[in-house]
Write an enzyme that holds these catalytic residues in place. Sequence first.
Site, PDB file in Angstrom:
ATOM      1  N   ASP A 101     -17.203   7.019  -1.024  1.00 46.35           N
ATOM      2  CA  ASP A 101     -15.931   6.831  -0.356  1.00 46.35           C
ATOM      3  C   ASP A 101     -15.622   8.302   0.200  1.00 46.35           C
ATOM      4  OD1 ASP A 101     -13.460   6.038   0.585  1.00 46.35           O
ATOM      5  OD2 ASP A 101     -12.621   6.206  -1.545  1.00 46.35           O
TER       6      ASP A 101
ATOM      7  N   ARG B 165       0.912  -1.218  -0.010  1.00 43.97           N
ATOM      8  CA  ARG B 165       0.021   0.197  -0.046  1.00 43.97           C
ATOM      9  C   ARG B 165       0.988   1.155  -0.039  1.00 43.97           C
ATOM     10  NH1 ARG B 165      -5.461   1.316   3.498  1.00 43.97           N
ATOM     11  NH2 ARG B 165      -6.132  -0.100   1.901  1.00 43.97           N
TER      12      ARG B 165
ATOM     13  N   GLN C 200     -10.276  -3.965  -3.321  1.00 46.87           N
ATOM     14  CA  GLN C 200     -11.373  -3.486  -2.719  1.00 46.87           C
ATOM     15  C   GLN C 200     -12.850  -3.746  -3.880  1.00 46.87           C
ATOM     16  OE1 GLN C 200     -12.049  -1.523   0.372  1.00 46.87           O
ATOM     17  NE2 GLN C 200     -13.966  -2.117  -0.391  1.00 46.87           N
TER      18      GLN C 200
ATOM     19  N   ARG D 255     -14.197  -8.684   2.640  1.00 51.45           N
ATOM     20  CA  ARG D 255     -12.603  -8.424   2.103  1.00 51.45           C
ATOM     21  C   ARG D 255     -11.866  -9.938   2.705  1.00 51.45           C
ATOM     22  NH1 ARG D 255     -10.791  -3.548   1.800  1.00 51.45           N
ATOM     23  NH2 ARG D 255      -8.764  -4.569   1.044  1.00 51.45           N
TER      24      ARG D 255
ATOM     25  N   CYS E 148     -16.318   1.383   0.673  1.00 51.98           N
ATOM     26  CA  CYS E 148     -15.217   0.904   1.172  1.00 51.98           C
ATOM     27  C   CYS E 148     -14.749   0.839   2.429  1.00 51.98           C
ATOM     28  CB  CYS E 148     -14.259   1.411   0.243  1.00 51.98           C
ATOM     29  SG  CYS E 148     -13.699   2.997   0.212  1.00 51.98           S
TER      30      CYS E 148
ATOM     31  N   HIS F  61      -7.513   0.794  -6.221  1.00 56.45           N
ATOM     32  CA  HIS F  61      -7.769   0.001  -5.097  1.00 56.45           C
ATOM     33  C   HIS F  61      -8.437  -1.536  -5.674  1.00 56.45           C
ATOM     34  CE1 HIS F  61      -8.195  -1.339  -1.049  1.00 56.45           C
ATOM     35  NE2 HIS F  61      -8.897  -0.606  -0.587  1.00 56.45           N
TER      36      HIS F  61
HETATM   37  N1   CP Z   1     -11.363  -0.229   2.568  1.00 50.00           N
HETATM   38  C1   CP Z   1      -9.965  -0.306   3.051  1.00 50.00           C
HETATM   39  O1   CP Z   1      -9.083  -0.655   2.111  1.00 50.00           O
HETATM   40  O2   CP Z   1      -9.870  -0.148   4.382  1.00 50.00           O
HETATM   41  P1   CP Z   1      -8.517   0.133   5.048  1.00 50.00           P
HETATM   42  O3   CP Z   1      -7.850   1.562   4.552  1.00 50.00           O
HETATM   43  O4   CP Z   1      -8.945   0.142   6.438  1.00 50.00           O
HETATM   44  O5   CP Z   1      -7.615  -0.977   4.346  1.00 50.00           O
HETATM   45  N1  NVA Z   2     -10.057   6.785  -1.056  1.00 49.29           N
HETATM   46  C1  NVA Z   2      -9.563   6.305   0.067  1.00 49.29           C
HETATM   47  C2  NVA Z   2      -9.842   4.938   0.342  1.00 49.29           C
HETATM   48  C3  NVA Z   2      -9.299   4.060   1.766  1.00 49.29           C
HETATM   49  C4  NVA Z   2      -9.713   2.818   1.753  1.00 49.29           C
HETATM   50  C5  NVA Z   2      -8.092   6.554   0.371  1.00 49.29           C
HETATM   51  O1  NVA Z   2      -7.332   6.531  -0.484  1.00 49.29           O
HETATM   52  O2  NVA Z   2      -7.893   7.196   1.664  1.00 49.29           O
END
Ligand code: CP
Ligand code: NVA
Length: 309
Positions: free
Chosen positions: A224, A104, A134, A292, A264, A131
Amino acid sequence: MQHKDLICIKHLQLAELEEIWQLAGQIKDKQKRGIPYTPLQGKTLAMIFLKASTRTRISFEVGMYQLGGKGIYLNGNDIQLGRGETLADTARILSGYVDGILIRTFAQSDVEELARYAAIPVINGLTDLLHPCQIIADMFTIREKRGKLAGLKAAYIGDGNNVAHSWLYGAAVAGINLTVCTPKGYEPKAEIMVEASKMADNCRLELEHDPRKAAQDADVLYTDVWTSMGQEGEEGQRLTAFQGFQIDSALLNLAKPDALLMHCLPAHRGEEVSSEAIDGPHSIIFEQAQNRLPVQKAILALLLGKKYT
Ligand code: CP
Ligand code: NVA
């Protein structure tokens, strides 16, 4: 799955998504009944996180454990990557120690570079751009609820961000008619819109700026956060720009009577979605989050279960 890595949904055929969803369904059933499924005995996953995470980290780490292997959480500050060791060198070293890498990070190019130099699968656990894990899990949830994906009408209402981008690719592959509704200036990247639209043989991908039009007769309403990780400095201006884009009961009333509300997570209750809507009858948000686990396990089993050298 044909590719070594999972970097973007655009690389997947519908048959490969179906393979993930079918295995995820079997894994979910085994989880419920307490039947062990351990195809990854002795395997390890390096989990590099340069941003915060609850769901992604825990579903992959618990997933590895339940599949018989082990996930190793690596905070960017704890490994030498944070002190300037290159991604290419990190990829080469990790390839000799572990069986897969989840990352990530901020730049999509980080994931691509890691994948280029790693002899083992690299999984995109979120970048500023995408993502994919997700949306693969979310399409599993919709498919579970509706028994199909092709021909459904979904409305993504909010920021044209990483989740919206993966939604566009996911909808294109699965044949979901998707409207992405954002304030002006917060649309998804034009090149992703063009690329996903070219892939969309059996569905329509549309941009909209009026949430009421987007929500009309939708099967799925999705949102989101308005400010993603890394954009904290823009929070004030974003709060102003996104006024009127909250999914609340009034907007849900414009969708189909049995419409599904998805997010999400993490959610900012009272911003992109009202608390009443999250906790209301249309919401499948918490079930969505629970899915998930089986879906990430299916991805791990399919990618790390193969031989690469
Ligand atoms: N939806 C999601 O990826 O959540 P986190 O940021 O908690 O991993
Ligand atoms: N768009 C959000 C998604 C988190 C799972 C971010 O990137 O922070």
